[in-house]
Structures are given as C-alpha cells and as structure tokens.
Design a protein around this motif. Structure first.
Motif, short mmCIF file in Angstrom:
data_model
loop_
_atom_site.label_atom_id
_atom_site.label_comp_id
_atom_site.label_asym_id
_atom_site.label_seq_id
_atom_site.Cartn_x
_atom_site.Cartn_y
_atom_site.Cartn_z
N THR A 65 0.82 -1.23 0.00
CA THR A 65 0.00 0.00 0.00
C THR A 65 0.85 1.26 0.00
O THR A 65 0.32 2.37 -0.12
N ARG A 66 2.17 1.12 0.14
CA ARG A 66 3.03 2.31 0.14
C ARG A 66 2.94 3.11 -1.17
O ARG A 66 2.81 4.34 -1.13
N PRO A 67 2.99 2.47 -2.36
CA PRO A 67 2.85 3.25 -3.60
C PRO A 67 1.51 3.97 -3.71
O PRO A 67 1.45 5.10 -4.23
N ILE A 68 0.44 3.31 -3.17
CA ILE A 68 -0.86 3.96 -3.23
C ILE A 68 -0.87 5.21 -2.36
O ILE A 68 -1.35 6.27 -2.76
N GLU A 69 -0.31 5.08 -1.15
CA GLU A 69 -0.25 6.23 -0.25
C GLU A 69 0.59 7.35 -0.87
O GLU A 69 0.22 8.53 -0.79
N ARG A 70 1.71 6.98 -1.48
CA ARG A 70 2.58 7.97 -2.10
C ARG A 70 1.87 8.69 -3.24
O ARG A 70 1.96 9.92 -3.37
N ALA A 71 1.15 7.93 -4.05
CA ALA A 71 0.41 8.53 -5.18
C ALA A 71 -0.65 9.50 -4.68
O ALA A 71 -0.82 10.60 -5.23
N ILE A 72 -1.36 9.10 -3.61
CA ILE A 72 -2.41 9.98 -3.06
C ILE A 72 -1.80 11.25 -2.49
O ILE A 72 -2.34 12.36 -2.65
N GLN A 73 -0.66 11.12 -1.80
CA GLN A 73 0.01 12.30 -1.25
C GLN A 73 0.43 13.28 -2.35
O GLN A 73 0.27 14.50 -2.22
N LEU A 74 0.96 12.72 -3.44
CA LEU A 74 1.39 13.58 -4.55
C LEU A 74 0.20 14.28 -5.20
O LEU A 74 0.27 15.46 -5.55
N ILE A 75 -0.89 13.54 -5.40
CA ILE A 75 -2.09 14.14 -6.01
C ILE A 75 -2.63 15.23 -5.11
O ILE A 75 -3.04 16.31 -5.58
N THR A 76 -2.63 14.99 -3.79
CA THR A 76 -3.12 16.00 -2.84
C THR A 76 -2.25 17.26 -2.89
O THR A 76 -2.76 18.39 -2.92
N LYS A 77 -0.93 17.05 -2.90
CA LYS A 77 -0.01 18.19 -2.93
C LYS A 77 -0.17 18.99 -4.22
O LYS A 77 -0.21 20.23 -4.21
N GLN A 78 -0.27 18.26 -5.36
CA GLN A 78 -0.41 18.95 -6.64
C GLN A 78 -1.75 19.68 -6.74
O GLN A 78 -1.84 20.75 -7.32
N SER A 79 -2.79 19.09 -6.13
CA SER A 79 -4.10 19.74 -6.13
C SER A 79 -4.05 21.06 -5.39
O SER A 79 -4.66 22.06 -5.80
N GLN A 80 -3.30 21.08 -4.27
CA GLN A 80 -3.16 22.33 -3.51
C GLN A 80 -2.42 23.38 -4.34
O GLN A 80 -2.76 24.56 -4.31
N GLN A 81 -1.39 22.94 -5.08
CA GLN A 81 -0.66 23.89 -5.93
C GLN A 81 -1.56 24.45 -7.03
O GLN A 81 -1.50 25.65 -7.34
N VAL A 82 -2.39 23.60 -7.63
CA VAL A 82 -3.32 24.06 -8.65
C VAL A 82 -4.31 25.05 -8.05
O VAL A 82 -4.65 26.07 -8.66
N ALA A 83 -4.78 24.75 -6.82
CA ALA A 83 -5.72 25.66 -6.15
C ALA A 83 -5.10 27.02 -5.90
O ALA A 83 -5.80 28.05 -5.87
N GLU A 84 -3.77 27.05 -5.73
CA GLU A 84 -3.06 28.32 -5.50
C GLU A 84 -2.63 28.99 -6.80
O GLU A 84 -1.98 30.03 -6.78
N GLY A 85 -2.97 28.38 -7.95
CA GLY A 85 -2.67 29.00 -9.24
C GLY A 85 -1.38 28.56 -9.88
O GLY A 85 -0.95 29.16 -10.87
N ASP A 86 -0.74 27.51 -9.34
CA ASP A 86 0.50 27.01 -9.92
C ASP A 86 0.18 25.77 -10.75
O ASP A 86 -0.17 24.72 -10.22
#
Length: 353
Positions: A65-86
């Motif tokens: 489940t480590r790759p799944i957790e890592r993928a979710i963390q990356l998607i969450t982080k990138q979503s926050q960047q998109v929300a901030e306009g990056d």
C-alpha cells in the motif's frame, strides 16, 4: 464509524479492515471450540496458523500500500498547488494502473487549465490594449474637430480660403471618426458571429478587376503601375463577393498607402493545388520587420504608429480581412523583408463539383 473513517488515512483504514477480518476468524475459532466443533489442539494450531498468516499479510499489505499512499500524497499536494494558481507541476505515473491513469488525467487537466489561464491573461492584456488604442483613435479626431469648431465659433478666421480649409478638415476628421466606428462595429459583429454566411460561385478575375477600378483614382494620383497575373481558366470559388472584394480592397489599399510614387503593385491568382485559390498582392514599399509580421492581423496594430494614424489607417483593416477569410475557410498571411516590399496573400475554397 464515519468519524473514524474521516480521521484516518487510507493506508491505516485498510490495515484496520484487515485486523477486523483476522479478529473475525479468531472469534469463529473460539466459538467452534466452545461448541465442541473443534478440539483444543486443533483450535491452537489453527490460531497459530491464522496469526502467522495475518502477520505476514500485514507486512505484505504495509509494503504494497506504500505506492498507493505515495500517489495519493502527490495528487493532494499537486491539487493544492493548482488551487493556488500554480499549474507548472507534473504528477509522476506511479502506483497501480488506476492511479497512473488518474495522474495522467490530472496532468492533462492541469495543462488545459494553464492554457485557459494564459488565454485569459492574454485576452485581458489585449482588452487593455484595445481600450487604450480606441481611446487614442477616438480622442485624436475629436480633439481636432473641437479645436477647429472653437476657432470658427470665436470668429478667429476671417480669410474665406482658411475658413473653407477648416471646414474641409472638420469633414475629413468626421469621416475618419465615422470610419473607425463603423470598422469597430463591423469587427465586433463578425467576432460575435452575427454576420450571415451565404457563399456562392463567383469568378475572382471579375472581382479583382472591379476592385482595381474602384481604386483607379488613387492609383493614378501616385503613378502606380499595377500588374495583374490571373490565369484564364481560373475555377470559380465559393465566396460572398462583397466580402472578398473588401479583402482585396483592404490589401490593395495598404499596398497603395505604403508604395512609393511611381512604384509597382502585382496582383496574382494562383491555380489551386489543394482545393483553394491563392491571391497575392505584392508591393515595393518599405517592408515589415519579421518580429512585427506575427501581429499585423491584430486589432489596432500598426507597424508605424505615427505615420499610420497620420495617413488615416484605423488599424482594423487587416483584422477584418483575417476575419472574413477565416469565415470562408481560408487562410491569410504576409511575407516581407525590410527594404524589399511586402507580399500579402489569402486563400479561398474552389466550388465543389
């Protein structure tokens, strides 16, 4: 239960689910022993095997489940960047196939959002430039008209010749203002799709001759030599004659305005190779710098601001030309070098048989 699910991560949630399943198995063994379905030795052995398998399962589960957790963390982080306009980040394609597909779709969405915001910024810059240019182009003739009218009202002009010259200037500035407003209105209607499009079969040679005749006075005044190169058996094209005549007129007018006295203009029509007839208008003017050619067909763009305004150009002629040609399904462009003149061209479709 809902509060618990909402307060833990996916990985922990899956581990707890596995522990609950193992607990259910152990409970079943205990009940089987109490009901005398199994002996104590059998229950102990089954319990040892179950616990051993559970520990091994939990270890494998934790690793898998480590790759799944890592993928979710990356998607969450990138979503926050998109929300901030990056929108510059890219998600790596890791984890299960479903998460890789999600990351790919997310990257595509981010790129499209970036393109959309870039277009918005460009449109906003164009809007500000348009307002500035419109304000300048409207203010100049209005200020001129106002100053001449005030001079006439204050009886400052006694000479009849000067009086007539002032009235003539007022008339010319009024015509210039009226032409600018009409061009703006026309371009706005075209971009809004308000113009009906009903093409018919027409011969370009007749249209070019008619356009030349309407510019005959300007041609004679500047002593321009006009050469035509039009094939005899040019096929009919699918156009709205009045609209394409305006295109030829705009290009011819620009060529006349920038050609030196006694110069030469060549109008050609090329036989179709891909279902389109290509018309070119070539002059011997001062030419256009390469970095300016890409902006020629923008609204209000001028290669020489002061001279263009002085000569009465509104900066909308080529924008209208491009709009008309594109409505017909053709293309428009320019080829030019400084000091060597310019060649403007456009294409229109041949009538399908």
């Amino acid at each position: 239960m809902n509060r618990f699910v909402g307060s833990v991560g996916l990985r922990t949630y899956l581990l707890v689910t596995s522990l609950v399943s193992i607990g259910a198995i152990l409970l079943s063994l205990f009940i089987s022993y109490r009901k005398m379905f199994l002996t104590l030795d059998e229950v102990l052995w089954l319990t040892i095997v179950t616990v051993g398998a559970a520990i091994l399962s939990l270890i494998v589960h934790w690793i898998m489940t480590r790759p799944i957790e890592r993928a979710i963390q990356l998607i969450t982080k990138q979503s926050q960047q998109v929300a901030e306009g990056d929108f510059g980040g890219e998600l790596p394609l890791i984890g299960p196939v479903e998460f890789q597909a999600m990351a790919g779709n997310f990257n595509q969405m981010s790129r499209k959002l970036n393109e959309s915001f870039q277009q918005l910024h460009s449109s906003e810059a164009s809007r500000r430039e348009l307002i500035a240019n419109v304000s300048h182009d409207l203010r100049t003739p209005l200020a001129s008209i106002q100053s001449f009218v005030e001079a006439l009202q204050d009886d400052l002009i006694d000479d009849p010749a000067t009086y007539k010259r002032y009235l003539s200037t007022i008339r010319l500035e009024t015509q210039r203002l009226s032409g600018l407003i009409n061009d703006l209105f026309d371009l706005s209607r075209r971009e809004a799709g308000a113009e009906s499009f009903e093409p018919g079969a027409y011969h370009l040679d007749n249209l070019i001759v008619e356009t030349l005749q309407s510019h005959l006075l300007q041609i004679e005044e500047k002593g321009i030599e006009v050469e035509g190169d039009i094939p005899e058996h040019l096929p009919p094209v699918s156009i709205m004659p009045s609209e394409i005549k305006r295109v030829v007129s705009n290009l011819l007018h620009n060529a006349l305005r920038h050609s030196p006295d006694g110069g030469k203009i060549v109008i050609r029509a090329l036989m179709p190779e891909d279902g389109y007839v290509k018309v070119t208008v070539e002059d011997q003017g001062e030419g256009i710098a390469e970095e300016e050619q890409v902006r020629l067909f923008e609204r209000f763009y001028r290669t020489d601001q002061s001279r263009s305004r002085a000569s009465g150009g509104s900066g909308l002629g080529l924008a209208i030309t491009k709009s008309i040609v594109e409505i017909h399904g053709g293309e428009v462009g320019v080829s030019s070098k400084l000091g060597e003149g310019s060649l403007f061209w456009f294409t229109v479709p041949v009538v399908k048989r």
